[in-house]
Write an enzyme that holds these catalytic residues in place. Structure first.
Site, PDB file in Angstrom:
ATOM      1  N   THR A 180     -48.323  26.520 -59.281  1.00 54.91           N
ATOM      2  CA  THR A 180     -48.765  25.774 -60.467  1.00 54.91           C
ATOM      3  C   THR A 180     -50.283  25.919 -60.549  1.00 54.91           C
ATOM      4  OG1 THR A 180     -48.715  23.711 -59.183  1.00 54.91           O
ATOM      5  CG2 THR A 180     -46.806  24.200 -60.582  1.00 54.91           C
ATOM      6  N   LYS A 206     -46.115  25.894 -51.650  1.00 56.78           N
ATOM      7  CA  LYS A 206     -46.980  25.787 -52.809  1.00 56.78           C
ATOM      8  C   LYS A 206     -47.682  24.444 -52.734  1.00 56.78           C
ATOM      9  CE  LYS A 206     -46.781  24.048 -56.345  1.00 56.78           C
ATOM     10  NZ  LYS A 206     -47.541  22.865 -56.898  1.00 56.78           N
ATOM     11  N   THR A 217     -48.656  18.168 -55.466  1.00 64.80           N
ATOM     12  CA  THR A 217     -47.211  18.389 -55.367  1.00 64.80           C
ATOM     13  C   THR A 217     -47.002  19.512 -54.352  1.00 64.80           C
ATOM     14  OG1 THR A 217     -46.981  17.731 -57.626  1.00 64.80           O
ATOM     15  CG2 THR A 217     -45.148  18.913 -56.739  1.00 64.80           C
ATOM     16  N   GLU A 302     -57.615  22.446 -54.575  1.00 66.25           N
ATOM     17  CA  GLU A 302     -58.215  22.579 -55.901  1.00 66.25           C
ATOM     18  C   GLU A 302     -59.728  22.406 -55.838  1.00 66.25           C
ATOM     19  OE1 GLU A 302     -54.358  21.125 -58.503  1.00 66.25           O
ATOM     20  OE2 GLU A 302     -55.867  19.657 -57.925  1.00 66.25           O
ATOM     21  N   ASN A 430     -58.179  18.685 -62.557  1.00 65.66           N
ATOM     22  CA  ASN A 430     -57.243  17.577 -62.746  1.00 65.66           C
ATOM     23  C   ASN A 430     -57.524  16.754 -63.986  1.00 65.66           C
ATOM     24  OD1 ASN A 430     -55.252  17.338 -60.348  1.00 65.66           O
ATOM     25  ND2 ASN A 430     -57.194  17.976 -59.449  1.00 65.66           N
ATOM     26  N   SER A 435     -53.082  19.882 -70.198  1.00 61.39           N
ATOM     27  CA  SER A 435     -53.394  20.750 -71.320  1.00 61.39           C
ATOM     28  C   SER A 435     -53.402  22.210 -70.909  1.00 61.39           C
ATOM     29  CB  SER A 435     -54.749  20.388 -71.917  1.00 61.39           C
ATOM     30  OG  SER A 435     -55.766  20.490 -70.946  1.00 61.39           O
TER      31      SER A 435
END
EC number: 2.3.1.35
Length: 435
Positions: A180, A206, A217, A302, A430, A435
């Site tokens: 993702t 992942k 996640t 991230e 985040n 979007s």
């Protein structure tokens, strides 16, 4: 530099062309070949669940019945695929055939329809492999949205047609379909000796955000062609997860979908049917394998610029040492100091002090340990602050990898926990995730 099919080669190293924008460090983490367990095939296809049209349906299927085990999120808002997979394992631990996964939609907090959809994913696989209760289901992506089942079902059927035992044609496609906000696919495989024979293992994980498992996640699975009795497989997986996927944190947030599973199909001559030295060797190999996959998740945190190992020593128990590490790893002040390359070790002590474990401040030591083999830098020794060479501290904090050693001085137990820094990029990613 020259192009070869869908890859490029730079200074003798092959890189997937879709990952050319990544740093050399991240590119080096991508597997370009593998040794995969006998009897397993994998695939990944684009069913157009994701807006970016990337791969979003992954299958891993065994030709032989598998014993199975899994560890799931303890989040109270457990996603539909978690609930359905728990039901599957409760009824079938000895004749599983597959793991079916979609990305792009988490199928979490979706009520009765979500459960119906997760069961439909399983029933489609039951039809394809011609066995009941055949598959564990996993989903990842945005919470609170129903699965587009027309796309999901057609995607599963297409992925089944594309199953392959090859690295490029099968396993890498499956790893990419798990992604993702991940920036690279997290795939590992290997061959190991046991009982005078060999067995193989492969795994995919992942995750890059919403990572602080307690079983983010975060999804992952491992498969092996050893045979392992179901109760021993569950015991080994629980042990491994406690020391791997339950020992990482990116942002302190636990997902609704966390699932780590393992399937063992007995395609090799290695058989684990009783506890003993062979079981322990398999368990430890599974643990090391899980640690490597879990570390890949942290390295892809991230916006992360640092990979940090928290080594907690001198604990009264493994559980207390791990609780201390988990607490420090979630401190926003610690993580932002690491991003700013600020040797503000007082933030580590402050976080430790309200971690909920018993400590004696006069016995605690804190040390930066460089990963290049150069001299350690003591920051505090048995409660007494050291005169810190700030230039040396800055040199260490310039490195991408860092070990922070905290000695509690209370016992012999220790643990390692992996985390990263917190950056402006994390907020950017985040802030507009949907979007």
């Amino acid at each position: 530099m020259f192009r070869l099919n869908n890859t490029i080669r730079i200074q003798g190293r092959r890189l997937y062309s879709t990952y050319e924008h990544l740093s050399a460090g991240k590119q080096a983490l991508i597997s370009h070949s593998g040794i995969y367990p006998k009897g397993f095939r994998a695939s990944g296809v684009a069913a157009l669940i994701k807006k970016n049209k990337n791969k979003d349906i992954a299958l891993v299927v065994s030709e032989l019945p598998c014993s199975g085990a899994a560890v799931f999120t303890t989040n109270k808002f457990q996603a539909a695929p978690v609930i359905v997979s728990k039901e599957t394992l409760a009824q079938n631990k000895e004749a599983l055939y597959a793991v079916v996964t979609n990305s792009g939609c988490a199928n979490a907090v979706t009520g009765a329809q979500g459960l119906t959809d997760a069961k439909k994913m399983r029933s489609v696989m039951d039809e394809l492999v011609q066995h009941p209760l055949s598959s564990l289901t996993m989903s990842t992506g945005v919470i609170g949205q129903n699965l587009p089942m027309d796309k999901i079902e057609s995607g599963i059927r297409e992925a089944y047609k594309c199953l392959s035992a090859e690295h490029d044609g099968g396993w890498m496609n499956a790893a990419e379909a798990y992604m993702t906000t991940d920036t690279f696919p997290k795939l590992r495989s290997g061959e190991f000796g046991l009982q005078g024979s060999k067995f193989r293992m492969a795994g995919i994980a992942k995750g890059a955000g919403m990572i602080h498992p307690n079983m983010a996640t975060l999804l992952g699975f491992m498969v092996t062609d050893a045979y392992v009795k179901p109760e021993l497989l569950q015991k080994a997986l629980t042990y491994a997860v406690d020391r791997s996927f339950n020992s990482i944190s990116i942002d302190g947030d636990m997902s609704t979908n966390d699932t780590i599973s393992v399937l063992a199909n007995g395609g090799s001559d290695v058989r684990i049917e009783t506890e003993g030295s062979d079981y322990e060797e398999f368990r430890d190999r599974l643990t090391a394998f899980a640690v490597e996959l879990a570390q890949l998740v942290v390295r892809d945190g991230e916006g992360a610029t640092k990979f940090v190992t928290l080594h907690i020593k001198g604990g009264e128990t493994f559980e207390s040492a791990k609780k201390a590490a988990s607490h420090i790893s979630t401190s926003m002040l610690v993580k932002t100091a690491l991003y700013g390359k600020d040797a503000n070790w007082g933030r580590i002590c402050a976080s430790l002090g309200h971690s909920g474990i018993d400590i004696d401040p006069t016995k605690v030591s804190v040390t930066f340990v460089p990963t290049d083999g150069s001299n350690r830098l003591n920051l505090m020794v048995k409660g007494e602050p050291e005169k810190v060479d700030e230039d040396r501290a800055s040199e260490i904090l310039e490195m991408e990898d860092l070990i922070i050693e905290v000695d509690l001085g209370l016992g012999e137990s220790e643990t390692k926990f992996w985390t990263c820094d917190l950056t402006h990029e994390y907020v950017t990613i985040n802030g507009d995730y949907r979007s």
